[in-house]
Design a protein around this motif. Structure first.
Motif, mmCIF file in Angstrom:
data_model
loop_
_atom_site.group_PDB
_atom_site.id
_atom_site.type_symbol
_atom_site.label_atom_id
_atom_site.label_comp_id
_atom_site.label_asym_id
_atom_site.label_seq_id
_atom_site.Cartn_x
_atom_site.Cartn_y
_atom_site.Cartn_z
ATOM 1 N N ILE A 142 -8.030 -4.403 -13.285
ATOM 2 C CA ILE A 142 -8.408 -2.988 -13.206
ATOM 3 C C ILE A 142 -8.096 -2.276 -14.512
ATOM 4 N N TYR A 180 -0.720 3.379 -14.412
ATOM 5 C CA TYR A 180 -0.454 2.777 -13.103
ATOM 6 C C TYR A 180 0.736 3.492 -12.475
ATOM 7 N N HIS A 234 -4.244 3.454 -9.566
ATOM 8 C CA HIS A 234 -4.648 3.172 -10.942
ATOM 9 C C HIS A 234 -5.425 4.391 -11.436
ATOM 10 N N CYS A 279 -8.586 4.108 -8.710
ATOM 11 C CA CYS A 279 -8.608 3.137 -7.615
ATOM 12 C C CYS A 279 -7.295 3.205 -6.844
ATOM 13 N N GLU A 290 -4.894 1.099 -4.445
ATOM 14 C CA GLU A 290 -4.623 -0.295 -4.089
ATOM 15 C C GLU A 290 -3.613 -0.344 -2.952
ATOM 16 N N GLU A 291 -3.988 -1.022 -1.857
ATOM 17 C CA GLU A 291 -3.101 -1.240 -0.717
ATOM 18 C C GLU A 291 -2.993 -2.748 -0.512
ATOM 19 N N ARG A 292 -1.813 -3.306 -0.718
ATOM 20 C CA ARG A 292 -1.689 -4.765 -0.807
ATOM 21 C C ARG A 292 -0.534 -5.289 0.046
ATOM 22 N N GLY A 342 -1.641 -7.085 -8.963
ATOM 23 C CA GLY A 342 -2.723 -8.015 -9.299
ATOM 24 C C GLY A 342 -2.414 -8.900 -10.485
ATOM 25 N N GLU A 387 -12.200 -5.502 -0.191
ATOM 26 C CA GLU A 387 -11.064 -6.199 0.410
ATOM 27 C C GLU A 387 -11.089 -7.655 -0.039
ATOM 28 N N VAL A 391 -5.600 -7.530 -0.156
ATOM 29 C CA VAL A 391 -5.609 -6.239 -0.844
ATOM 30 C C VAL A 391 -6.886 -5.490 -0.517
ATOM 31 N N ARG A 392 -6.744 -4.187 -0.354
ATOM 32 C CA ARG A 392 -7.909 -3.300 -0.267
ATOM 33 C C ARG A 392 -7.877 -2.389 -1.489
ATOM 34 N N LEU A 393 -8.960 -2.423 -2.267
ATOM 35 C CA LEU A 393 -9.126 -1.569 -3.432
ATOM 36 C C LEU A 393 -10.182 -0.529 -3.080
#
Length: 238
Positions: free
Chosen positions: A86, A99, A132, A140, A142-144, A165, A206, A219-221
């Motif tokens: 990213i 970040y 991000h 973006c 990010e949920e991870r 990531g 995802e 992860v869902r971005l």
């Protein structure tokens, strides 16, 4: 900070990226040689090389030994399915990257989302949420989830200065990945984090990865749909 002048490095990224994205430089177009860009921008060869390297990592250009650099030709669905950095995406747009980790907890799997992600009950997970930024704007969300059964060293990593990531890519050789891409309307928590109105169309990517058959991460971005698109170009022969 906003309003600060762009560095030469950022100017080169922004100028070349804009020509590619706008179509002014189509796939296969030769990028000026490094010595030509050095003269054009009045900078060092190292600055030019760094910018071209980041554009290559973002998938915008291809670098060929003794031939130079060329605008990349998209490779069918690989343009969508590759695991991109990213940070490289943001910097290729000529924007400064930032970040921010929003939360990090360690817990056992058992929620419906964990089952959907493929984690067995009681699997120990790192649950992390981060943002991000491109300049001052969220780029973006990010949920991870990271499996500590597969990646135990993640328990000691706070992820305060490095995003999950690139950290995972540097620590775990993944052997398989699955992507799901969907449109969704931002709920209130997502909208607040992305700085958009609730209900704003968003693009959600995802991804699940495995190593040797063991789940590594889910992860869902989530990207604001008005400012982001995933594009794949292909031919009948592809």
């Amino acid at each position: 900070m906003s309003g600060e002048p762009l560095s030469l490095h950022q100017r080169i990224l922004g100028d070349i990226g804009a020509k590619i994205v706008s179509g002014a430089w189509p796939p296969g177009h030769r990028i000026p040689f490094e010595h030509e860009l050095t003269e054009q921008y009045g900078c060092s060869r190292m600055t030019v090389n760094k910018a071209l390297t980041q554009l290559a990592k973002a998938g915008l250009i291809e670098r060929r030994k003794r031939s130079g650099s060329f605008v990349a030709r998209p490779r069918s669905q690989a343009a969508v399915l590759e695991i991109h950095d990213i940070r490289a995406e943001v910097e290729a747009l000529g924007a400064p990257y930032r970040y921010e980790r929003l939360s990090r907890t360690i817990r056992s799997a058992g929620k419906p989302v964990d089952e959907a992600a493929g984690f067995a009950d009681a699997t120990r997970l790192v649950d992390i949420v981060c943002l991000h930024f491109a300049g001052e704007a969220p780029f973006c969300l990010e949920e991870r989830l990271i499996s500590l059964d597969t990646v135990p060293e993640a328990e000691q990593e706070p992820f305060e200065t490095i995003a999950p990531g690139p950290w995972l890519i540097g620590h775990v050789p993944w052997s398989a990945a699955e992507h799901t891409i969907r449109a969704l309307a931002a709920d209130k928590p997502t909208a607040k984090r992305l700085g958009v109105d609730a209900g704003t169309p968003c693009l959600a990517v995802e991804r699940r990865t495995w190593t040797g058959g063991r789940p590594v991460t889910h992860v869902r971005l989530t990207y604001p749909g008005t400012s982001h698109a995933l594009v794949a170009r292909f031919t009948p022969e592809g």
